[in-house]
Design a protein around this motif. Sequence first.
Motif, PDB file in Angstrom:
ATOM      1  N   ILE A  48      25.700  17.905 -12.131  1.00 26.15           N
ATOM      2  CA  ILE A  48      24.320  18.384 -11.993  1.00 26.15           C
ATOM      3  C   ILE A  48      23.847  18.165 -10.560  1.00 26.15           C
ATOM      4  CG2 ILE A  48      21.941  18.093 -12.769  1.00 26.15           C
ATOM      5  CD1 ILE A  48      23.090  17.174 -15.461  1.00 26.15           C
ATOM      6  N   CYS A  49      23.311  19.239  -9.962  1.00 26.42           N
ATOM      7  CA  CYS A  49      22.772  19.182  -8.607  1.00 26.42           C
ATOM      8  C   CYS A  49      21.454  18.406  -8.623  1.00 26.42           C
ATOM      9  CB  CYS A  49      22.541  20.596  -8.079  1.00 26.42           C
ATOM     10  SG  CYS A  49      21.658  20.657  -6.512  1.00 26.42           S
ATOM     11  N   ASP A  50      21.311  17.451  -7.699  1.00 25.05           N
ATOM     12  CA  ASP A  50      20.079  16.672  -7.613  1.00 25.05           C
ATOM     13  C   ASP A  50      18.940  17.463  -6.969  1.00 25.05           C
ATOM     14  OD1 ASP A  50      21.011  14.267  -8.798  1.00 25.05           O
ATOM     15  OD2 ASP A  50      22.111  13.820  -6.954  1.00 25.05           O
ATOM     16  N   GLY A  51      19.257  18.611  -6.369  1.00 21.20           N
ATOM     17  CA  GLY A  51      18.226  19.420  -5.736  1.00 21.20           C
ATOM     18  C   GLY A  51      17.581  20.413  -6.683  1.00 21.20           C
ATOM     19  N   CYS A  52      18.404  21.189  -7.388  1.00 21.83           N
ATOM     20  CA  CYS A  52      17.867  22.256  -8.252  1.00 21.83           C
ATOM     21  C   CYS A  52      18.168  22.022  -9.722  1.00 21.83           C
ATOM     22  CB  CYS A  52      18.446  23.604  -7.830  1.00 21.83           C
ATOM     23  SG  CYS A  52      20.232  23.775  -8.081  1.00 21.83           S
ATOM     24  N   GLU A  53      18.925  20.987 -10.035  1.00 27.09           N
ATOM     25  CA  GLU A  53      19.351  20.664 -11.387  1.00 27.09           C
ATOM     26  C   GLU A  53      20.264  21.721 -11.996  1.00 27.09           C
ATOM     27  OE1 GLU A  53      16.430  19.051 -13.992  1.00 27.09           O
ATOM     28  OE2 GLU A  53      15.584  17.781 -12.421  1.00 27.09           O
ATOM     29  N   GLY A  54      20.881  22.551 -11.130  1.00 25.62           N
ATOM     30  CA  GLY A  54      21.901  23.488 -11.586  1.00 25.62           C
ATOM     31  C   GLY A  54      23.136  22.702 -12.000  1.00 25.62           C
ATOM     32  N   GLU A  55      23.937  23.282 -12.882  1.00 24.87           N
ATOM     33  CA  GLU A  55      25.118  22.598 -13.403  1.00 24.87           C
ATOM     34  C   GLU A  55      26.370  23.360 -12.983  1.00 24.87           C
ATOM     35  OE1 GLU A  55      24.508  21.410 -17.610  1.00 24.87           O
ATOM     36  OE2 GLU A  55      22.540  22.320 -17.323  1.00 24.87           O
ATOM     37  N   PHE A  56      27.400  22.600 -12.585  1.00 21.46           N
ATOM     38  CA  PHE A  56      28.608  23.214 -12.047  1.00 21.46           C
ATOM     39  C   PHE A  56      29.843  22.438 -12.472  1.00 21.46           C
ATOM     40  CE2 PHE A  56      25.064  23.757  -9.156  1.00 21.46           C
ATOM     41  CZ  PHE A  56      25.047  25.114  -8.954  1.00 21.46           C
ATOM     42  N   HIS A  57      30.936  23.179 -12.722  1.00 21.54           N
ATOM     43  CA  HIS A  57      32.236  22.535 -12.876  1.00 21.54           C
ATOM     44  C   HIS A  57      32.683  22.116 -11.484  1.00 21.54           C
ATOM     45  CE1 HIS A  57      32.676  25.269 -16.514  1.00 21.54           C
ATOM     46  NE2 HIS A  57      32.772  24.045 -17.012  1.00 21.54           N
ATOM     47  N   MET A  58      33.326  20.977 -11.374  1.00 19.76           N
ATOM     48  CA  MET A  58      33.804  20.530 -10.070  1.00 19.76           C
ATOM     49  C   MET A  58      34.871  21.480  -9.528  1.00 19.76           C
ATOM     50  SD  MET A  58      33.587  16.356 -10.312  1.00 19.76           S
ATOM     51  CE  MET A  58      35.307  16.186 -10.386  1.00 19.76           C
ATOM     52  N   HIS A  59      35.662  22.101 -10.416  1.00 14.19           N
ATOM     53  CA  HIS A  59      36.713  23.016  -9.955  1.00 14.19           C
ATOM     54  C   HIS A  59      36.170  24.391  -9.573  1.00 14.19           C
ATOM     55  CE1 HIS A  59      36.574  23.741 -14.348  1.00 14.19           C
ATOM     56  NE2 HIS A  59      36.800  24.991 -14.001  1.00 14.19           N
ATOM     57  N   CYS A  60      34.931  24.715  -9.953  1.00 14.79           N
ATOM     58  CA  CYS A  60      34.344  26.005  -9.582  1.00 14.79           C
ATOM     59  C   CYS A  60      33.720  25.983  -8.180  1.00 14.79           C
ATOM     60  CB  CYS A  60      33.273  26.426 -10.591  1.00 14.79           C
ATOM     61  SG  CYS A  60      33.937  26.966 -12.180  1.00 14.79           S
ATOM     62  N   LEU A  61      33.402  24.796  -7.700  1.00 11.06           N
ATOM     63  CA  LEU A  61      32.790  24.673  -6.378  1.00 11.06           C
ATOM     64  C   LEU A  61      33.816  25.026  -5.310  1.00 11.06           C
ATOM     65  CD1 LEU A  61      30.957  21.311  -7.041  1.00 11.06           C
ATOM     66  CD2 LEU A  61      29.904  23.576  -6.927  1.00 11.06           C
ATOM     67  N   ARG A  62      33.333  25.504  -4.170  1.00  7.54           N
ATOM     68  CA  ARG A  62      34.207  25.832  -3.044  1.00  7.54           C
ATOM     69  C   ARG A  62      33.817  25.001  -1.860  1.00  7.54           C
ATOM     70  NH1 ARG A  62      37.234  26.754  -6.214  1.00  7.54           N
ATOM     71  NH2 ARG A  62      37.726  28.704  -7.149  1.00  7.54           N
ATOM     72  N   PRO A  63      34.644  24.101  -1.407  1.00  9.19           N
ATOM     73  CA  PRO A  63      35.919  23.723  -1.991  1.00  9.19           C
ATOM     74  C   PRO A  63      35.715  22.920  -3.266  1.00  9.19           C
ATOM     75  CG  PRO A  63      35.423  22.279  -0.145  1.00  9.19           C
ATOM     76  CD  PRO A  63      34.336  23.312  -0.200  1.00  9.19           C
ATOM     77  N   PRO A  64      36.694  22.948  -4.151  1.00 11.61           N
ATOM     78  CA  PRO A  64      36.575  22.175  -5.398  1.00 11.61           C
ATOM     79  C   PRO A  64      36.468  20.681  -5.095  1.00 11.61           C
ATOM     80  CG  PRO A  64      38.468  23.653  -5.465  1.00 11.61           C
ATOM     81  CD  PRO A  64      37.949  23.677  -4.062  1.00 11.61           C
ATOM     82  N   LEU A  65      35.725  19.968  -5.914  1.00 15.10           N
ATOM     83  CA  LEU A  65      35.611  18.518  -5.749  1.00 15.10           C
ATOM     84  C   LEU A  65      36.672  17.835  -6.601  1.00 15.10           C
ATOM     85  CD1 LEU A  65      31.735  17.969  -5.919  1.00 15.10           C
ATOM     86  CD2 LEU A  65      33.187  18.135  -3.899  1.00 15.10           C
ATOM     87  N   ALA A  66      37.361  16.865  -6.009  1.00 17.55           N
ATOM     88  CA  ALA A  66      38.396  16.118  -6.731  1.00 17.55           C
ATOM     89  C   ALA A  66      37.786  14.967  -7.520  1.00 17.55           C
ATOM     90  CB  ALA A  66      39.441  15.590  -5.749  1.00 17.55           C
ATOM     91  N   ASN A  67      36.686  14.399  -7.002  1.00 17.82           N
ATOM     92  CA  ASN A  67      36.054  13.249  -7.646  1.00 17.82           C
ATOM     93  C   ASN A  67      34.555  13.497  -7.791  1.00 17.82           C
ATOM     94  OD1 ASN A  67      38.465  11.617  -7.606  1.00 17.82           O
ATOM     95  ND2 ASN A  67      38.145  11.443  -5.396  1.00 17.82           N
ATOM     96  N   ILE A  68      33.954  12.828  -8.751  1.00 24.97           N
ATOM     97  CA  ILE A  68      32.508  12.920  -8.929  1.00 24.97           C
ATOM     98  C   ILE A  68      31.844  12.241  -7.729  1.00 24.97           C
ATOM     99  CG2 ILE A  68      30.543  12.205 -10.338  1.00 24.97           C
ATOM    100  CD1 ILE A  68      32.436  12.325 -12.772  1.00 24.97           C
ATOM    101  N   PRO A  69      30.947  12.943  -7.036  1.00 22.01           N
ATOM    102  CA  PRO A  69      30.301  12.328  -5.870  1.00 22.01           C
ATOM    103  C   PRO A  69      29.434  11.144  -6.284  1.00 22.01           C
ATOM    104  CG  PRO A  69      29.810  14.690  -6.017  1.00 22.01           C
ATOM    105  CD  PRO A  69      30.518  14.298  -7.261  1.00 22.01           C
ATOM    106  N   GLU A  70      29.431  10.111  -5.454  1.00 15.57           N
ATOM    107  CA  GLU A  70      28.574   8.954  -5.706  1.00 15.57           C
ATOM    108  C   GLU A  70      27.214   9.219  -5.089  1.00 15.57           C
ATOM    109  OE1 GLU A  70      30.137   5.119  -4.789  1.00 15.57           O
ATOM    110  OE2 GLU A  70      32.164   5.700  -5.380  1.00 15.57           O
ATOM    111  N   GLY A  71      26.173   8.799  -5.759  1.00 13.76           N
ATOM    112  CA  GLY A  71      24.826   8.946  -5.216  1.00 13.76           C
ATOM    113  C   GLY A  71      24.304  10.368  -5.320  1.00 13.76           C
ATOM    114  N   HIS A  72      23.469  10.724  -4.376  1.00  3.79           N
ATOM    115  CA  HIS A  72      22.784  12.023  -4.358  1.00  3.79           C
ATOM    116  C   HIS A  72      23.774  13.131  -4.006  1.00  3.79           C
ATOM    117  CE1 HIS A  72      19.049  14.366  -3.959  1.00  3.79           C
ATOM    118  NE2 HIS A  72      19.695  15.023  -3.021  1.00  3.79           N
TER     119      HIS A  72
END
Length: 157
Positions: A48-72
């Motif tokens: 979940i984006c802390d800015g707009c509360e949009g929801e995303f799969h980590m693999h759909c993001l470009r570049p894909p995220l390997a780990n859940i980001p810490e913090g904001h």
Amino acid sequence: SSRYSFKKSDHYRLLKTIREEERADKLAASEQGLDACGICGEGGSLLICDGCEGEFHMHCLRPPLANIPEGHWECDDCVNRKFLEIRDQFIKKFYVRVGEGSNKRKAETMDSGDDSDGGSRRGKKKSGNVILRPSDPVLKAARELADYISKVFAKNH
């Protein structure tokens, strides 16, 4: 001789518009509590984006995220929006409009969208040929810096 640029073509603009509309539809569905990725529209484990509360799969993001980001964490749309807002503030503070030109320097100005809901603001772009120059205080500071640098180099050589 002008080079053909796909990014400047009508086909690219149409494709980009369609993709943006599809993404906006998917994001709207996720904002309505359907728990779907704002990019692919599917459910599952979503970030979940802390800015707009949009929801995303980590693999759909470009570049894909390997780990859940810490913090904001904010999605690309939120980061881009903030960058453009800061750019516009910078231009308003440090540049002055000196006129309109034909092929000189292109700039985009932003009209603020209605922000009555307290949510994200999406400005409407107006493209035009606008000539900007640094404001007088900025020019003065740049001249002073150049003079200082010249003096330092003169002492060392």
